[in-house]
Design an enzyme around this catalytic site. Structure first.
Site, PDB file in Angstrom:
ATOM      1  CG  ASP A   1       0.761  -7.725  -5.705  1.00  0.00           C
ATOM      2  OD1 ASP A   1       0.731  -8.964  -5.827  1.00  0.00           O
ATOM      3  OD2 ASP A   1       0.118  -6.957  -6.435  1.00  0.00           O
ATOM      4  N   GLY A   2       2.749  -6.723  -1.640  1.00  0.00           N
ATOM      5  CA  GLY A   2       3.830  -6.269  -0.776  1.00  0.00           C
ATOM      6  C   GLY A   2       4.394  -7.400   0.062  1.00  0.00           C
TER       7      GLY A   2
ATOM      8  CB  ALA B   1       4.963  -2.335  -9.897  1.00  0.00           C
ATOM      9  CE1 TYR B   2       7.013   5.760  -9.220  1.00  0.00           C
ATOM     10  CE2 TYR B   2       8.950   4.927  -8.042  1.00  0.00           C
ATOM     11  CZ  TYR B   2       8.179   5.990  -8.492  1.00  0.00           C
ATOM     12  OH  TYR B   2       8.561   7.275  -8.187  1.00  0.00           O
ATOM     13  CG  ASN B   3       8.144   0.642 -15.989  1.00  0.00           C
ATOM     14  OD1 ASN B   3       9.005   1.410 -16.389  1.00  0.00           O
ATOM     15  ND2 ASN B   3       7.412  -0.099 -16.812  1.00  0.00           N
TER      16      ASN B   3
END
Length: 259
Positions: A46-47, A160-162
């Site tokens: 993903d990165g 993701a981060y959320n």
């Protein structure tokens, strides 16, 4: 069914991705990433997919990207298979991804404009709690938010981060933005908001000298910001391609049922 004549192949520098690129070397007459391809095949995690999409944003035209997972999670990727690529590309289902545009003004007065495909996050730089004033469409909605940080996430980035910050999962195509606090101390009961994607979000750092804050657009950081403006950038939409049986909207839906 769609045929892509000019294809570019890009791969993460990791050994698995490089081995996969070698296995696909004879699968097509690949063109260079700078030779105006009408499709990009990306090999990695993903990165690396985010890096590839940001590379597409820097170009005059944005060809669709078909990713195959040679990383860990691969949420934005299809399954790695070296055979049948032509058929997979012809059957692939397109998904439009609209990035956020972040304009960050530093305490030195300099302005930085960066796109974000997943999220824009503001984070405290020291042990001091960040104190932020939040506006939506120029209206103050939070005069003072004391927290470790605050993030605005797109539907594609909502898992993701959320999600790690206890934010909501947004269905792809929902035309929404998640505004999610990170370890909010005050107001204690505020757990975030879901906004229409036409909303203009403004964040002003209160006392930035004592309580410095950085702003991060996906993987790019601007330190010591005084204010940040966030809005959807519809002029720079991106297209991801997925196998019909492995569609991104289905994956986002199923994330809501993961224990």
């Amino acid at each position: 069914m769609t045929h892509y004549a000019r294809r570019a192949l890009v791969a993460s520098p990791t050994p698995p991705a490089q081995a996969a690129a070698a296995a696909l070397a004879d699968a097509a007459d690949w063109v260079g990433i700078d030779d105006q391809p009408d499709l990009v095949v990306a090999l990695g995690g993903d990165g690396f997919m985010l890096q590839t999409l940001h590379l597409m944003l820097e170009r005059r035209s944005q060809p669709p990207v078909f990713g195959m997972n040679l990383g860990t999670v691969g949420f934005l990727m299809n399954e790695w298979r070296p055979h049948g690529l032509d058929e997979r590309l012809a059957r692939a289902k397109p998904f439009m991804v609209t990035p956020l545009a972040m304009t960050a003004t530093g305490i030195d007065g300099r302005t930085h404009s960066l796109p974000a495909i997943n999220e824009v996050s503001l984070l405290r730089e020291t042990r001091q709690t960040a104190k932020l004033e939040v506006t939506v469409n120029d209206r103050i909605v939070l005069p003072e938010l004391a927290c470790d940080g605050l993030l605005a996430a797109t539907p594609a980035g909502s898992t993701a981060y959320n999600l790690s910050a206890q934010g909501p999962i947004l269905p792809l195509g929902s035309a929404l933005i998640a505004l999610t606090p990170i370890s909010a101390f005050r107001p204690r009961r505020w757990r975030g908001a879901i906004l229409p994607d036409k909303a203009r979000i403004g964040i002003r750092v209160l006392n930035p000298g004592k309580r410095p804050v950085s702003a991060v657009a996906d993987q790019r950081e601007i330190r010591d910001v005084a204010s940040v403006a966030i809005a959807m950038d519809r002029a720079r939409e991106l297209t991801l391609l997925f196998d019909p049986e492995h569609a991104l909207d289905d994956r986002i839906t199923m994330e809501q049922f993961v224990a």
